[in-house]
Write a protein that holds these residues in place. Structure first.
Motif, PDB file in Angstrom:
ATOM      1  N   ALA A  15     -38.426  35.207-130.411  1.00  0.00           N
ATOM      2  CA  ALA A  15     -39.202  35.103-131.641  1.00  0.00           C
ATOM      3  C   ALA A  15     -40.668  35.080-131.123  1.00  0.00           C
ATOM      4  O   ALA A  15     -41.512  35.630-131.584  1.00  0.00           O
ATOM      5  CB  ALA A  15     -39.178  33.345-131.920  1.00  0.00           C
ATOM      6  N   ILE A  16     -41.116  34.595-129.853  1.00  0.00           N
ATOM      7  CA  ILE A  16     -42.443  34.586-129.336  1.00  0.00           C
ATOM      8  C   ILE A  16     -42.946  36.117-128.907  1.00  0.00           C
ATOM      9  O   ILE A  16     -43.964  36.387-129.408  1.00  0.00           O
ATOM     10  CB  ILE A  16     -42.649  33.950-128.119  1.00  0.00           C
ATOM     11  N   ARG A  22     -47.277  41.030-133.847  1.00  0.00           N
ATOM     12  CA  ARG A  22     -47.554  41.190-135.301  1.00  0.00           C
ATOM     13  C   ARG A  22     -48.952  40.918-135.666  1.00  0.00           C
ATOM     14  O   ARG A  22     -49.589  40.051-135.099  1.00  0.00           O
ATOM     15  CB  ARG A  22     -46.615  40.169-135.933  1.00  0.00           C
ATOM     16  N   ASP A  23     -49.406  41.568-136.597  1.00  0.00           N
ATOM     17  CA  ASP A  23     -50.973  41.626-136.970  1.00  0.00           C
ATOM     18  C   ASP A  23     -50.979  40.629-138.281  1.00  0.00           C
ATOM     19  O   ASP A  23     -51.908  40.353-138.844  1.00  0.00           O
ATOM     20  CB  ASP A  23     -51.437  42.920-137.230  1.00  0.00           C
ATOM     21  N   ASP A  24     -49.826  40.306-139.081  1.00  0.00           N
ATOM     22  CA  ASP A  24     -49.758  39.587-139.983  1.00  0.00           C
ATOM     23  C   ASP A  24     -49.678  38.039-139.878  1.00  0.00           C
ATOM     24  O   ASP A  24     -49.351  37.403-140.824  1.00  0.00           O
ATOM     25  CB  ASP A  24     -48.879  40.054-141.173  1.00  0.00           C
ATOM     26  N   VAL A  25     -49.813  37.405-138.639  1.00  0.00           N
ATOM     27  CA  VAL A  25     -49.495  36.097-138.410  1.00  0.00           C
ATOM     28  C   VAL A  25     -50.921  35.590-137.859  1.00  0.00           C
ATOM     29  O   VAL A  25     -51.383  36.126-136.768  1.00  0.00           O
ATOM     30  CB  VAL A  25     -48.567  36.048-137.246  1.00  0.00           C
ATOM     31  N   ALA A  26     -51.457  34.446-138.445  1.00  0.00           N
ATOM     32  CA  ALA A  26     -52.646  34.128-138.070  1.00  0.00           C
ATOM     33  C   ALA A  26     -52.604  32.759-137.491  1.00  0.00           C
ATOM     34  O   ALA A  26     -53.710  32.135-136.667  1.00  0.00           O
ATOM     35  CB  ALA A  26     -53.639  34.113-139.243  1.00  0.00           C
ATOM     36  N   CYS A  27     -51.357  32.047-137.587  1.00  0.00           N
ATOM     37  CA  CYS A  27     -51.168  30.706-137.084  1.00  0.00           C
ATOM     38  C   CYS A  27     -49.574  30.347-136.726  1.00  0.00           C
ATOM     39  O   CYS A  27     -48.960  30.994-137.998  1.00  0.00           O
ATOM     40  CB  CYS A  27     -51.824  29.711-137.849  1.00  0.00           C
ATOM     41  N   VAL A  70     -52.869  33.711-131.027  1.00  0.00           N
ATOM     42  CA  VAL A  70     -53.234  32.994-132.372  1.00  0.00           C
ATOM     43  C   VAL A  70     -52.945  31.357-132.091  1.00  0.00           C
ATOM     44  O   VAL A  70     -52.216  30.956-131.175  1.00  0.00           O
ATOM     45  CB  VAL A  70     -52.135  33.592-133.633  1.00  0.00           C
ATOM     46  N   PRO A  71     -53.703  30.738-132.768  1.00  0.00           N
ATOM     47  CA  PRO A  71     -53.700  29.067-132.582  1.00  0.00           C
ATOM     48  C   PRO A  71     -52.009  28.727-133.032  1.00  0.00           C
ATOM     49  O   PRO A  71     -51.434  29.192-133.938  1.00  0.00           O
ATOM     50  CB  PRO A  71     -54.432  28.560-133.900  1.00  0.00           C
ATOM     51  N   SER A 175     -61.128  33.971-138.549  1.00  0.00           N
ATOM     52  CA  SER A 175     -61.044  35.256-137.887  1.00  0.00           C
ATOM     53  C   SER A 175     -59.863  35.248-136.560  1.00  0.00           C
ATOM     54  O   SER A 175     -60.174  34.225-135.804  1.00  0.00           O
ATOM     55  CB  SER A 175     -62.343  35.630-137.211  1.00  0.00           C
ATOM     56  N   ARG A 176     -59.007  35.787-136.796  1.00  0.00           N
ATOM     57  CA  ARG A 176     -57.784  35.684-135.641  1.00  0.00           C
ATOM     58  C   ARG A 176     -58.745  36.619-134.303  1.00  0.00           C
ATOM     59  O   ARG A 176     -58.110  36.217-133.371  1.00  0.00           O
ATOM     60  CB  ARG A 176     -56.634  36.483-135.955  1.00  0.00           C
ATOM     61  N   HIS A 177     -59.665  37.337-134.687  1.00  0.00           N
ATOM     62  CA  HIS A 177     -60.326  37.831-133.512  1.00  0.00           C
ATOM     63  C   HIS A 177     -61.211  36.749-132.748  1.00  0.00           C
ATOM     64  O   HIS A 177     -61.336  36.654-131.447  1.00  0.00           O
ATOM     65  CB  HIS A 177     -61.428  38.981-133.854  1.00  0.00           C
TER      66      HIS A 177
END
Length: 223
Positions: A15-16, A22-27, A70-71, A175-177
């Motif tokens: 899962a990790i 993935r670019d569509d996961v922010a948290c 990501v957080p 911002s994920r960046h």
């Protein structure tokens, strides 16, 4: 009680790895279904030799979790003991409900930490409080955990999941960046003296992330 074993860590590793691509996961929210977050490492697995046979692999999985760009939030309810606490500590933030109790019970069973407890717990609560938890194996309630910095939020029973999701959605709007830069610098400078850490930030923080122009333009277009 979601006891931890080698098979679970193999699933967690997969899962990790997926989340890291993935670019569509922010948290990311890490939670346990059912009666409790986790009662800790399955004692039957330990008795069968799992503590020594797989410990390095499992510690590496937790390192991968801690290193996600990501957080990450550990959403913890009811019980969070020993190995489960090490799992939660690998996340950036720990949210609990009022009924949650946390403990490090390694010494109760004649075990020593192999998944990061001696390093992550003192960084959370300080060396003396970490020793207190390790030596006594006592249970720490939600309010005390919040007071000593072991957890970051305490919510009313029944509201943990919704409140954690609301927080994660608020984080995801940012911002994920920026998140990636902040996480990477904090990790790289952990333990450095202030002037060394500042030098590292000045040298390695871009200041302007790749999505800045689009975000500022979206804001000013509404003005």
């Amino acid at each position: 009680m979601n006891a931890l074993n080698h098979a679970l860590f193999m699933e967690l590793e997969t899962a990790i790895a997926d989340l890291g691509k993935r670019d569509d996961v922010a948290c990311v929210i890490l939670c346990g279904e059912g009666k409790a977050f986790s009662s800790g490492h399955d004692l039957r697995d330990i008795e069968a030799g799992g503590e020594t046979e797989h410990s390095q692999y499992e510690a590496t999985v937790l390192e991968a979790l801690a290193s996600l760009s990501v957080p990450t939030i550990a959403q913890v309810h009811k019980y969070c003991f020993t190995g489960a606490l090490e799992l939660a500590l690998a996340c950036d933030l720990i949210f609990v409900d009022e009924a949650t109790v946390l403990a490090d019970t390694h010494s109760q069973w004649g075990l020593s930490p192999v998944w990061g407890m001696t390093q992550r717990l003192p960084r959370r609560v300080g060396a003396a409080r970490a020793k207190d938890m390790m030596f006594s194996a006592r249970r720490v309630g939600a309010e005390e955990a919040l007071r000593i910095g072991l957890v970051d939020r305490v919510f009313a029973a029944g509201e943990l999941a919704s409140q954690t999701r609301d927080y994660a959605l608020a984080v995801a709007k940012n911002s994920r960046h920026s998140h990636h830069v902040c996480k990477s610098i904090i990790e790289a400078t952990d333990g450095l003296r202030l002037h060394e850490g500042l030098d590292y930030e000045y040298t390695n923080s871009p200041g302007v992330c790749s999505d800045m122009q689009a975000r500022v333009a979206a804001f000013t277009s509404k003005s």
